[in-house]
Design a protein around this motif. Structure first.
Motif, PDB file in Angstrom:
ATOM      1  N   UNK A  61     106.594 -31.513 -56.151  1.00 47.56           N
ATOM      2  CA  UNK A  61     107.324 -32.406 -56.115  1.00 47.56           C
ATOM      3  C   UNK A  61     107.300 -32.625 -58.271  1.00 47.56           C
ATOM      4  N   UNK A  62     106.260 -32.485 -58.970  1.00 43.32           N
ATOM      5  CA  UNK A  62     105.516 -31.984 -59.911  1.00 43.32           C
ATOM      6  C   UNK A  62     106.485 -31.254 -61.138  1.00 43.32           C
ATOM      7  N   UNK A  63     106.813 -29.907 -60.409  1.00 40.95           N
ATOM      8  CA  UNK A  63     108.450 -28.916 -60.623  1.00 40.95           C
ATOM      9  C   UNK A  63     108.899 -29.672 -60.820  1.00 40.95           C
ATOM     10  N   UNK A  64     109.788 -30.297 -59.364  1.00 39.17           N
ATOM     11  CA  UNK A  64     111.238 -32.001 -59.866  1.00 39.17           C
ATOM     12  C   UNK A  64     111.051 -32.482 -60.509  1.00 39.17           C
ATOM     13  N   UNK A  65     109.723 -32.981 -61.093  1.00 41.67           N
ATOM     14  CA  UNK A  65     110.035 -33.618 -62.035  1.00 41.67           C
ATOM     15  C   UNK A  65     109.776 -33.549 -63.613  1.00 41.67           C
ATOM     16  N   UNK A  66     109.354 -32.486 -63.329  1.00 44.03           N
ATOM     17  CA  UNK A  66     108.645 -31.626 -64.986  1.00 44.03           C
ATOM     18  C   UNK A  66     109.968 -31.607 -65.369  1.00 44.03           C
ATOM     19  N   UNK A  67     111.174 -30.264 -64.311  1.00 40.54           N
ATOM     20  CA  UNK A  67     112.333 -30.334 -64.836  1.00 40.54           C
ATOM     21  C   UNK A  67     113.387 -31.062 -65.803  1.00 40.54           C
ATOM     22  N   UNK A  68     113.541 -32.816 -64.687  1.00 42.30           N
ATOM     23  CA  UNK A  68     113.897 -33.655 -64.659  1.00 42.30           C
ATOM     24  C   UNK A  68     113.794 -34.567 -65.731  1.00 42.30           C
ATOM     25  N   UNK A  69     112.262 -34.158 -66.610  1.00 39.58           N
ATOM     26  CA  UNK A  69     111.485 -34.481 -67.895  1.00 39.58           C
ATOM     27  C   UNK A  69     112.524 -33.538 -68.852  1.00 39.58           C
ATOM     28  N   UNK A  70     111.685 -33.174 -68.361  1.00 37.14           N
ATOM     29  CA  UNK A  70     112.401 -31.694 -69.736  1.00 37.14           C
ATOM     30  C   UNK A  70     113.832 -31.694 -70.357  1.00 37.14           C
ATOM     31  N   UNK A  71     114.903 -31.794 -69.221  1.00 39.43           N
ATOM     32  CA  UNK A  71     115.960 -32.439 -69.587  1.00 39.43           C
ATOM     33  C   UNK A  71     116.254 -33.073 -69.983  1.00 39.43           C
ATOM     34  N   UNK A  72     115.478 -34.043 -71.183  1.00 40.80           N
ATOM     35  CA  UNK A  72     116.064 -34.691 -72.590  1.00 40.80           C
ATOM     36  C   UNK A  72     115.791 -33.566 -73.438  1.00 40.80           C
ATOM     37  N   UNK A  73     115.762 -33.190 -73.530  1.00 41.72           N
ATOM     38  CA  UNK A  73     114.391 -32.506 -74.566  1.00 41.72           C
ATOM     39  C   UNK A  73     115.116 -30.235 -74.368  1.00 41.72           C
ATOM     40  N   UNK A  74     115.893 -30.248 -73.939  1.00 45.07           N
ATOM     41  CA  UNK A  74     116.594 -29.300 -74.195  1.00 45.07           C
ATOM     42  C   UNK A  74     117.918 -29.155 -75.093  1.00 45.07           C
ATOM     43  N   UNK A  75     118.087 -28.114 -75.865  1.00 36.84           N
ATOM     44  CA  UNK A  75     118.864 -27.854 -77.063  1.00 36.84           C
ATOM     45  C   UNK A  75     119.801 -26.491 -76.925  1.00 36.84           C
ATOM     46  N   UNK A  76     120.548 -26.857 -76.349  1.00 37.99           N
ATOM     47  CA  UNK A  76     121.659 -25.604 -76.320  1.00 37.99           C
ATOM     48  C   UNK A  76     122.740 -25.900 -76.890  1.00 37.99           C
ATOM     49  N   UNK A  77     123.254 -25.264 -78.626  1.00 41.13           N
ATOM     50  CA  UNK A  77     123.902 -25.828 -78.703  1.00 41.13           C
ATOM     51  C   UNK A  77     125.202 -24.488 -78.470  1.00 41.13           C
ATOM     52  N   UNK A  78     126.855 -25.276 -78.730  1.00 40.34           N
ATOM     53  CA  UNK A  78     127.448 -23.628 -78.573  1.00 40.34           C
ATOM     54  C   UNK A  78     127.545 -24.455 -76.935  1.00 40.34           C
ATOM     55  N   UNK A  79     129.378 -23.583 -77.064  1.00 35.64           N
ATOM     56  CA  UNK A  79     129.890 -23.339 -75.978  1.00 35.64           C
ATOM     57  C   UNK A  79     130.645 -22.121 -74.755  1.00 35.64           C
ATOM     58  N   UNK A  80     129.982 -22.266 -73.973  1.00 35.33           N
ATOM     59  CA  UNK A  80     131.137 -20.943 -73.403  1.00 35.33           C
ATOM     60  C   UNK A  80     131.852 -20.765 -73.491  1.00 35.33           C
ATOM     61  N   UNK A  81     132.329 -18.862 -73.995  1.00 30.93           N
ATOM     62  CA  UNK A  81     133.426 -18.451 -74.577  1.00 30.93           C
ATOM     63  C   UNK A  81     133.831 -16.968 -74.788  1.00 30.93           C
ATOM     64  N   UNK A  82     134.332 -16.654 -74.084  1.00 27.77           N
ATOM     65  CA  UNK A  82     135.274 -15.155 -74.278  1.00 27.77           C
ATOM     66  C   UNK A  82     136.365 -14.326 -74.477  1.00 27.77           C
ATOM     67  N   UNK A  83     135.865 -14.556 -76.465  1.00 29.35           N
ATOM     68  CA  UNK A  83     137.200 -14.343 -76.882  1.00 29.35           C
ATOM     69  C   UNK A  83     137.968 -12.428 -76.139  1.00 29.35           C
ATOM     70  N   UNK A  84     136.697 -11.307 -75.998  1.00 29.70           N
ATOM     71  CA  UNK A  84     137.235 -10.385 -75.314  1.00 29.70           C
ATOM     72  C   UNK A  84     137.820  -9.950 -74.193  1.00 29.70           C
ATOM     73  N   UNK A  85     137.895 -11.531 -73.383  1.00 36.40           N
ATOM     74  CA  UNK A  85     137.875 -10.941 -72.337  1.00 36.40           C
ATOM     75  C   UNK A  85     139.225 -10.431 -71.702  1.00 36.40           C
TER      76      UNK A  85
END
Length: 377
Positions: free
Chosen positions: A215-239
């Motif tokens: 329960x704590x683990x699931x709630x913590x991941x939900x809590x952290x979802x508001x603070x995740x900052x992963x800029x950029x987008x998936x790309x594969x120019x060498x596909x």
């Protein structure tokens, strides 16, 4: 002499330190006349009326034709009191009654982060909830009539399938007690027990929080979802072309895995999550502010004169510079920290305690007053 080294009548004359060392999480303790001359705090009619409300959690347990039945509240109609083998459980009575709240607070030798609520069980003759175990510590205080308790430290916790309650399949009692009003039984987690009413009776259960790590683990991941900052987008120019179009490529796995690995959390993240999680009001808890709230200026004048107190529904914790109340958190300065920590520990402040608080803290107190989180004393 430290408070925890003094004999505590509620624990049968042993100290809190001795109780925690020898009994807490370890073995049962029977306390005769833990509260001498104890009388029910709430009359039956009032308890039944409380169970009929939609802001009160309740359950009706019946044993009919060798089968257990459970009905969740609101309880608009109860069986006849003359009928045997039924039990009414009313949860969180401390949220709705000052005397029940005062009784619960007598158990604050266990931290507020663990203290949960006071449940009242009303049962007719033969009533109970079957042999079971709880995943948390519990004190069972007899309030009215008699109840026979059978307990055992069995390892076999197999449950009967298809029941609305968690009934032990192979319950084996090792000890048996009859509790009179004022007697109390402490049981550690997962200690099998079965309580049966002898005539009409009421039992008060003081329970403790023991959230699962899942329960704590699931709630913590939900809590952290508001603070995740992963800029950029998936790309594969060498596909490059693939002969297996349905297969997920190693390049994609590695790139996404590397980005997810950047997600980290600090001790402060865990603290803020835990403080907010532990003080979050239960879904059935609703706050009611004053019908005619004082103006901020008048509130400050009255608070400095009379003092303030937390609503019995409010949960307040602290750690370091962080204050947590009813699912919210904020950091405070050194001067306000002293005052706010005292409010959390004592659940009230005298007017003199408010002399040195900042304007920001007083503004917060006023907002809490308007929301019903605290009251003028």
């Amino acid at each position: 002499m430290k408070k925890n080294t003094l004999p505590l009548p509620l624990l049968g004359g042993i100290t809190v330190d001795q109780f925690l060392k020898e009994y807490w999480h370890k073995k049962p303790l029977l306390i005769r006349q833990a509260v001498p001359g104890f009388q029910p705090l709430i009359p039956k009619a009032e308890l039944f009326a409380m169970a009929a409300r939609d802001d009160v959690e309740s359950r009706l347990i019946s044993f009919i034709n060798q089968h257990w039945e459970m009905k969740a509240g609101p309880q608009e109609k109860l069986p006849l009191k003359e009928k045997k083998d039924w039990t009414l459980l009313v949860q969180g009575v401390n949220l709705h009654d000052d005397q029940a709240d005062t009784l619960l607070r007598q158990f604050r030798f266990i931290p507020d982060s663990r203290l949960d609520d006071l449940m009242i069980s009303f049962a007719t003759d033969g009533g109970g909830v079957g042999p079971h175990f709880d995943s948390y510590d519990v004190f069972l205080l007899q309030a009215h009539g008699q109840r026979k308790w059978r307990i055992g430290a069995q390892k076999d916790l197999t449950l009967i399938e298809g029941m609305p309650l968690k009934i032990l399949r192979n319950f084996k009692a090792e000890q048996e007690f009859i509790l009179e009003p004022g007697d109390m039984l402490y049981l550690p987690p997962k200690y099998a027990h079965d309580g049966i009413a002898i005539g009409e009776c009421m039992t008060y259960s003081i329970g403790f929080r023991a959230p699962s790590f899942q329960e704590l683990g699931e709630s913590f991941l939900h809590f952290m979802s508001d603070s995740i900052d992963l800029p950029g987008r998936y790309a594969d120019p060498d596909l490059t072309a693939s002969s297996r179009p349905a297969e997920i490529s190693n390049d994609m796995l590695e790139q996404v895995g590397a980005e997810i690995a950047k997600i980290q959390f600090t001790d402060d993240d865990v603290l803020i999550f835990l403080g907010e999680h532990l003080t979050e009001p239960k879904p059935s808890v609703f706050f009611n502010g004053p019908e005619k709230p004082l103006t901020p200026k008048r509130f400050e004048q009255t608070a400095r004169k009379n003092g303030i107190k937390l609503s019995r529904k409010s949960q307040m914790l602290y750690k370091g510079k962080h204050i947590f109340i009813n699912g919210e958190s904020f950091a405070v300065g050194k001067e306000d920290k002293i005052c706010l920590n005292k409010l959390a520990n004592d659940r009230q402040l005298d007017g003199s305690d408010l002399a040195a608080v900042s304007a920001d803290a007083m503004e917060a107190f006023c907002l809490w007053y308007e929301d019903g989180w605290l009251e003028i004393r």
